[in-house]
Design an enzyme around this catalytic site. Sequence first.
Site, PDB file in Angstrom:
ATOM      1  N   ASP A 191     -41.783   1.938  12.071  1.00  0.00           N
ATOM      2  CA  ASP A 191     -41.311   0.290  13.039  1.00  0.00           C
ATOM      3  C   ASP A 191     -40.604   0.841  14.663  1.00  0.00           C
ATOM      4  O   ASP A 191     -40.160   1.807  14.990  1.00  0.00           O
ATOM      5  CB  ASP A 191     -39.786  -0.173  12.468  1.00  0.00           C
ATOM      6  CG  ASP A 191     -39.725  -1.458  11.678  1.00  0.00           C
ATOM      7  OD1 ASP A 191     -41.137  -2.577  12.198  1.00  0.00           O
ATOM      8  OD2 ASP A 191     -39.407  -2.244  11.365  1.00  0.00           O
ATOM      9  N   GLU A 227     -42.403 -12.809   7.857  1.00  0.00           N
ATOM     10  CA  GLU A 227     -40.848 -12.556   7.305  1.00  0.00           C
ATOM     11  C   GLU A 227     -40.237 -14.424   7.310  1.00  0.00           C
ATOM     12  O   GLU A 227     -40.106 -14.692   8.140  1.00  0.00           O
ATOM     13  CB  GLU A 227     -40.295 -11.718   7.566  1.00  0.00           C
ATOM     14  CG  GLU A 227     -39.002 -12.167   7.381  1.00  0.00           C
ATOM     15  CD  GLU A 227     -37.487 -10.289   7.424  1.00  0.00           C
ATOM     16  OE1 GLU A 227     -38.122  -9.265   8.083  1.00  0.00           O
ATOM     17  OE2 GLU A 227     -36.550 -10.353   7.702  1.00  0.00           O
ATOM     18  N   GLU A 234     -42.550  -6.804  16.200  1.00  0.00           N
ATOM     19  CA  GLU A 234     -42.427  -8.034  15.921  1.00  0.00           C
ATOM     20  C   GLU A 234     -42.735  -8.660  17.107  1.00  0.00           C
ATOM     21  O   GLU A 234     -43.050  -8.166  18.226  1.00  0.00           O
ATOM     22  CB  GLU A 234     -40.969  -8.580  15.524  1.00  0.00           C
ATOM     23  CG  GLU A 234     -40.687  -7.511  14.790  1.00  0.00           C
ATOM     24  CD  GLU A 234     -38.365  -7.602  14.404  1.00  0.00           C
ATOM     25  OE1 GLU A 234     -38.123  -8.584  15.361  1.00  0.00           O
ATOM     26  OE2 GLU A 234     -38.285  -6.613  13.682  1.00  0.00           O
ATOM     27  N   ASP A 275     -36.885  -0.509  10.848  1.00  0.00           N
ATOM     28  CA  ASP A 275     -35.674  -0.517  11.918  1.00  0.00           C
ATOM     29  C   ASP A 275     -33.800  -0.826  11.426  1.00  0.00           C
ATOM     30  O   ASP A 275     -33.540  -0.932  11.757  1.00  0.00           O
ATOM     31  CB  ASP A 275     -35.941  -0.994  13.561  1.00  0.00           C
ATOM     32  CG  ASP A 275     -36.101  -2.542  13.076  1.00  0.00           C
ATOM     33  OD1 ASP A 275     -36.266  -3.240  11.804  1.00  0.00           O
ATOM     34  OD2 ASP A 275     -36.437  -3.090  14.062  1.00  0.00           O
ATOM     35  N   SER A 276     -34.359  -1.575   9.647  1.00  0.00           N
ATOM     36  CA  SER A 276     -33.546  -1.827   9.245  1.00  0.00           C
ATOM     37  C   SER A 276     -32.880  -0.296   8.826  1.00  0.00           C
ATOM     38  O   SER A 276     -31.189  -0.879   8.437  1.00  0.00           O
ATOM     39  CB  SER A 276     -33.892  -2.364   7.764  1.00  0.00           C
ATOM     40  OG  SER A 276     -34.495  -1.812   7.084  1.00  0.00           O
ATOM     41  N   LYS A 314     -45.441  -0.484  13.560  1.00  0.00           N
ATOM     42  CA  LYS A 314     -45.252  -2.038  13.257  1.00  0.00           C
ATOM     43  C   LYS A 314     -44.253  -2.695  14.551  1.00  0.00           C
ATOM     44  O   LYS A 314     -43.320  -2.034  14.788  1.00  0.00           O
ATOM     45  CB  LYS A 314     -44.530  -2.500  11.701  1.00  0.00           C
ATOM     46  CG  LYS A 314     -43.959  -3.903  11.352  1.00  0.00           C
ATOM     47  CD  LYS A 314     -43.878  -4.180  10.404  1.00  0.00           C
ATOM     48  CE  LYS A 314     -42.039  -3.847   9.838  1.00  0.00           C
ATOM     49  NZ  LYS A 314     -41.148  -5.004  11.066  1.00  0.00           N
TER      50      LYS A 314
HETATM   51  O1  KIV Z   1     -37.396  -2.642   8.965  1.00  0.00           O
HETATM   52  C1  KIV Z   1     -37.554  -3.936   7.863  1.00  0.00           C
HETATM   53  O2  KIV Z   1     -36.834  -3.520   6.445  1.00  0.00           O
HETATM   54  C2  KIV Z   1     -38.402  -4.233   7.919  1.00  0.00           C
HETATM   55  C3  KIV Z   1     -38.822  -5.419   7.085  1.00  0.00           C
HETATM   56  C4  KIV Z   1     -37.959  -5.798   6.241  1.00  0.00           C
HETATM   57  C5  KIV Z   1     -40.093  -5.903   6.509  1.00  0.00           C
HETATM   58  O3  KIV Z   1     -39.068  -5.247   9.193  1.00  0.00           O
END
Ligand code: KIV
Length: 277
Positions: A89, A188, A121, A50-51, A119
Amino acid sequence: MAPVLSAQSHARTEAIRSAKGGEPVVCLTAYTYPVAKLLDPHVDLLLVGDSVAMVLHGHENTLGATMDMMILHGQAVMRGVRNACVVVDMPAGSYEDSAEQALACAKRIFEETHCHAVKLEGGTEMADRIAAIVKAGIPVMGHIGLQPQSVEKEGGYKIKGRTDESAAKLLADARAVEQAGAFSVVIEGTIEPLAAEITRILSIPTIGIGASAACDGQVLVIDDAIGLTIDRVPKFVKEYADLRNEIAKAAMSYAAEVRARAFPTADHVFRKQTPKG
Ligand code: KIV
């Protein structure tokens, strides 16, 4: 509910799971078709993080990511991948309310992108969401330690494990994620010895970012790794290339040639067909 797991997603996530304690798992983020295609031969896992909301869309933090955004980028990455395990994500707001909400959103991501896993969190408080998704046949990667989706709640990005209380919470989170059935877990922004200890304790691979070289694998945001990050580069990043400079140099050369009418040359334009012989 009938399992929706495809044989391919099972094989790819099991390959990551079985890497526990062996050769380190190589992960990078990817958000686009060309980058996925370039990275695929060199990595074990590509994360459609989600980055993407920050890196490609200019949002201040990952809270700008949406389901539609994650699905669009997940589809683009899947078109470029032949070998890597692709994890997408779950964006903020897609799983926190209930296990039912988490499952519905995970299914939508899985079915519309054909990715291999999702994924999310969170540790103990998200264990029932992970368990529900795994039970439905969708592999889940956990994400503990510093959780970027909590940036507003926590008032910034806070490194985890510096106090006894924080370390105990992180150990409990790690165990909960494993028990809920995750096939691996990102750690992280966590102090190094604690990330190493969690790696020793868990039976699933830990993937570190700002964590420890002892983790079972490492992940970096691709734009950070290739020197494309414009704003602040985090301490845990190593830049393996300087694309900021390369892009600026290319743009300057192009601009100079266009202004001097040195581009295009005869090689780059079309003419009438000339009869052969
Ligand atoms: O969104 C992302 O890029 C991440 C990584 C930093 C693990 O969750």
